[in-house]
Design an enzyme around this catalytic site. Structure first.
Site, PDB file in Angstrom:
ATOM      1  N   GLU A  99       0.835  -1.252  -0.056  1.00 14.03           N
ATOM      2  CA  GLU A  99       0.054  -0.085  -0.076  1.00 14.03           C
ATOM      3  C   GLU A  99       0.942   1.289  -0.048  1.00 14.03           C
ATOM      4  OE1 GLU A  99      -3.230   0.524  -0.431  1.00 14.03           O
ATOM      5  OE2 GLU A  99      -3.502  -1.437  -0.472  1.00 14.03           O
ATOM      6  N   GLU A 103       0.172   3.870  -3.124  1.00 13.61           N
ATOM      7  CA  GLU A 103      -0.359   5.101  -2.916  1.00 13.61           C
ATOM      8  C   GLU A 103       0.749   6.311  -2.972  1.00 13.61           C
ATOM      9  OE1 GLU A 103      -2.769   4.945   0.614  1.00 13.61           O
ATOM     10  OE2 GLU A 103      -4.058   3.512  -0.255  1.00 13.61           O
ATOM     11  N   PRO A 121     -16.029  -2.019  16.074  1.00 14.14           N
ATOM     12  CA  PRO A 121     -16.544  -3.193  16.515  1.00 14.14           C
ATOM     13  C   PRO A 121     -17.963  -3.338  16.851  1.00 14.14           C
ATOM     14  CG  PRO A 121     -15.269  -2.477  18.362  1.00 14.14           C
ATOM     15  CD  PRO A 121     -15.175  -1.444  17.355  1.00 14.14           C
ATOM     16  N   GLY A 122     -18.541  -2.283  16.871  1.00 11.50           N
ATOM     17  CA  GLY A 122     -19.989  -2.337  17.255  1.00 11.50           C
ATOM     18  C   GLY A 122     -20.752  -2.905  16.338  1.00 11.50           C
ATOM     19  N   GLU A 126     -13.783  -5.404  11.074  1.00  6.93           N
ATOM     20  CA  GLU A 126     -12.469  -4.970  10.479  1.00  6.93           C
ATOM     21  C   GLU A 126     -11.516  -4.762  11.476  1.00  6.93           C
ATOM     22  OE1 GLU A 126     -10.824  -1.519   7.597  1.00  6.93           O
ATOM     23  OE2 GLU A 126     -12.682  -1.047   8.882  1.00  6.93           O
ATOM     24  N   GLU A 147      -8.570   6.123  -6.556  1.00  9.52           N
ATOM     25  CA  GLU A 147      -7.758   6.739  -5.595  1.00  9.52           C
ATOM     26  C   GLU A 147      -7.285   8.022  -6.229  1.00  9.52           C
ATOM     27  OE1 GLU A 147      -5.811   3.054  -2.994  1.00  9.52           O
ATOM     28  OE2 GLU A 147      -4.984   3.634  -4.922  1.00  9.52           O
TER      29      GLU A 147
END
Length: 186
Positions: A99, A103, A121-122, A126, A147
Site C-alpha cells: 500500500e 499510494e 466493533p459495534g 474490520e 484513488e
C-alpha cells in the site's frame, strides 16, 4: 443464567445478505452474555494495514508522509496515512509495504508493527494493522482507479497540529500518529 447453562456466547446462526468487492454484510443470530439471543447486522471486512511513513531520519520531529485523498463517504479530501485492505493470503506487513508503494510510490527498508485496532466493533469485524515505515526510497505510485491522492509530507509536529485543529478527521491516521509520536519517535 450463566453461559454454561445457556451455551457459549457468540454466533448461533445467520445468513449472508450481501457480498461485495470490499465488504460483506451478514445478518447474525447471536447469544449474548446473559443467555439471550438477538439479531445483529455485521459488516465483514478482510482487514487492512496502514503505515506511518517517515522520510529521512527518525529524529524527534521527523518528516511524515501523509496523503490527501478524496473520500466519497466524507464528501471531501481527508489527510490520511497510506492504507488498504489485505489481499487474500497476504500478511499485514506485506500489505503495508504494498500500500505504501501503490499510494505514494515510496518503498520502505523496514516496516515495524505499532499495534492492531478494531475500527468500529459495534458493527464490523474490520481490524487495521498499523505500522511505522523507515528507510524510504522514492519511486512511482500505482494507484487504483478510484484513488485520487496528493502527497503531503510534513513535520510530525505539523501533523499533530492538524489533529489538534480538526483538519485530520480520519481516526486511523490520528491514532497511528499519536501512537508513533508517543511510543516510537523521539
Amino acid at each position: 443464567m450463566s453461559s454454561e447453562e445457556t451455551g457459549p456466547v457468540g454466533k448461533v446462526g445467520g445468513t449472508r445478505a450481501y457480498t461485495g468487492r470490499v465488504i460483506s454484510v451478514d445478518l447474525d443470530q447471536v447469544r449474548f452474555p446473559d443467555g439471550s439471543i438477538g439479531s445483529l447486522e455485521m459488516v465483514r471486512h478482510p482487514g487492512a494495514s496502514a503505515v506511518v511513513p517517515v522520510i529521512g531520519e527518525l529524529t524527534a520531529d521527523p518528516t511524515v508522509l501523509l496523503i490527501r485523498q478524496y473520500r466519497y463517504a466524507a464528501e471531501q479530501y481527508l489527510y490520511e496515512i497510506p492504507a488498504g485492505r489485505l489481499d487474500p493470503g497476504e500478511s499485514p506487513d506485506q500489505c503495508a509495504h504494498r500500500e505504501l508503494q501503490e499510494e505514494t510510490g515510496y518503498t520502505a527498508e523496514r516496516v515495524d508493527h505499532l499495534f492492531t485496532m478494531y475500527t468500529t466493533p459495534g458493527f464490523t469485524d474490520e481490524k487495521i494493522h498499523l505500522f511505522l515505515a523507515t528507510g524510504l526510497t522514492e519511486g512511482e505510485a500505482h494507484r487504483e482507479a478510484d484513488e485520487f491522492v496528493e502527497l503531503a509530507p510534513m513535520p510530525l509536529s505539523a501533523a499533530m497540529g492538524l489533529i489538534r485543529n480538526g483538519e485530520i478527521q480520519d481516526a486511523k491516521t490520528a491514532l497511528a500518529l499519536f501512537y508513533a509520536a508517543e511510543f516510537r519517535i523521539g
